[in-house]
Design an enzyme around this catalytic site. Structure first.
Site, PDB file in Angstrom:
ATOM      1  N   ASN A  10       0.804  -1.213   0.000  1.00 57.38           N
ATOM      2  CA  ASN A  10       0.000   0.000   0.000  1.00 57.38           C
ATOM      3  C   ASN A  10       0.841   1.269   0.000  1.00 57.38           C
ATOM      4  OD1 ASN A  10      -2.457   1.722   0.640  1.00 57.38           O
ATOM      5  ND2 ASN A  10      -1.296   1.984   2.537  1.00 57.38           N
ATOM      6  N   TYR A  36       3.721   9.393 -11.680  1.00 52.07           N
ATOM      7  CA  TYR A  36       3.058   8.524 -10.711  1.00 52.07           C
ATOM      8  C   TYR A  36       2.300   7.402 -11.428  1.00 52.07           C
ATOM      9  CZ  TYR A  36      -0.136   7.168  -6.928  1.00 52.07           C
ATOM     10  OH  TYR A  36      -0.855   6.463  -5.983  1.00 52.07           O
ATOM     11  N   ALA A  75       2.923   6.151 -14.304  1.00 53.69           N
ATOM     12  CA  ALA A  75       3.880   5.204 -14.887  1.00 53.69           C
ATOM     13  C   ALA A  75       4.312   4.161 -13.870  1.00 53.69           C
ATOM     14  CB  ALA A  75       5.093   5.958 -15.428  1.00 53.69           C
ATOM     15  N   THR A 105      -6.437  -6.899 -12.325  1.00 52.23           N
ATOM     16  CA  THR A 105      -6.435  -5.535 -11.810  1.00 52.23           C
ATOM     17  C   THR A 105      -7.890  -5.140 -11.600  1.00 52.23           C
ATOM     18  OG1 THR A 105      -4.384  -4.915 -12.948  1.00 52.23           O
ATOM     19  CG2 THR A 105      -5.831  -3.124 -12.241  1.00 52.23           C
TER      20      THR A 105
END
Length: 244
Positions: A86, A151, A153, A235
């Site tokens: 996280n 970010y 990427a 995902t």
């Protein structure tokens, strides 16, 4: 003391991580987390759950300290059977003006350190032939969002890592998934959510709102549970329909 199911949560001191730690302890898991600084929340967890919670001061990019943290956690609670990646470093602003040190930090935290922590935890999972890894990513890794090129990427890289690792580890009983989160309310995001850009994004979101931190945590808890036992290499997007 009977052996507990150990869940390691990176970035567990505040925001979504804090919500996850609180919920996982309530669910009966042993939880280990780390951060660069102690917080009142961490102190409260240590006092309320002395036999099920462990915290250590550690920067995720400090590989030797991270290895020590994983080793100490597994000595206390047994092999890591779940890992929630996280922790993240967010960059904001047009890439043309991005500072090189911020780009380097984003890659170091969001990609390199995440892979390092995953490798440290995988050793124990392979020994017991079971485990769950959940990588918290972002919708900015799935579609272009102005001001989030670097970010996004890093998060796209982690989504690719999840799929490849799922292929490698499925035969060992280890599931690997990503959760790509949209904008959600937390104490860390109040200023961002008030920005004009985010308000425009909300207008384009079918549900016409941002998410709640508890909604994000609940999806992650689902992926940890036996109910998601046949899900790997995915995902899962939680964004109110922004990317549909």
């Amino acid at each position: 003391m009977a052996e507990k199911t150990l869940v390691i949560v990176s970035g567990g001191s505040r925001g979504l991580g804090e919500n996850l730690v609180r919920a996982l302890l309530a669910d009966g898991h042993a939880v280990a987390t780390f951060s660069r600084a102690r917080t009142p929340f961490l102190d409260a967890c240590a006092a309320e759950h002395p036999d099920a919670f462990y915290w250590e001061e550690c920067d995720i990019t400090d590989a030797p300290r991270l290895a020590k943290f994983v080793s100490t956690s597994t000595r206390r609670f047994g092999p890591t059977t779940a890992l929630i990646n996280n922790a993240a470093f967010a960059t904001d602003g047009l890439f043309l003006f991005a500072k090189s040190q911020d780009i380097h930090r984003a890659l170091a935290v969001n990609v390199e350190a995440l892979m390092n922590l995953t490798q440290l935890c995988l050793a124990g999972m392979v020994r017991v032939r079971k485990g769950v890894i959940i990588n918290v990513t972002s919708v900015s890794g799935l579609r272009g969002i102005k001001g989030a090129a670097a970010y996004g990427a890093t998060k796209a890289a982690v989504d690719g890592f999840s799929r490849g690792l799922a292929r490698e580890m499925g035969s060992q009983g280890i599931r690997v998934n990503s959760v790509a989160l949209g904008y959600f309310e937390s104490e860390l995001s109040k200023e961002l959510l008030e920005s004009e850009q985010v308000q425009k994004i909300v207008e384009r979101t079918p549900l016409k709102r941002v998410g709640q931190v508890g909604e994000m945590a609940d999806v992650i808890r689902f992926l940890l549970s036996p109910a998601a036992g046949f899900m790997t290499g995915q995902t899962l997007v939680v964004d109110g329909g922004l990317t549909c």
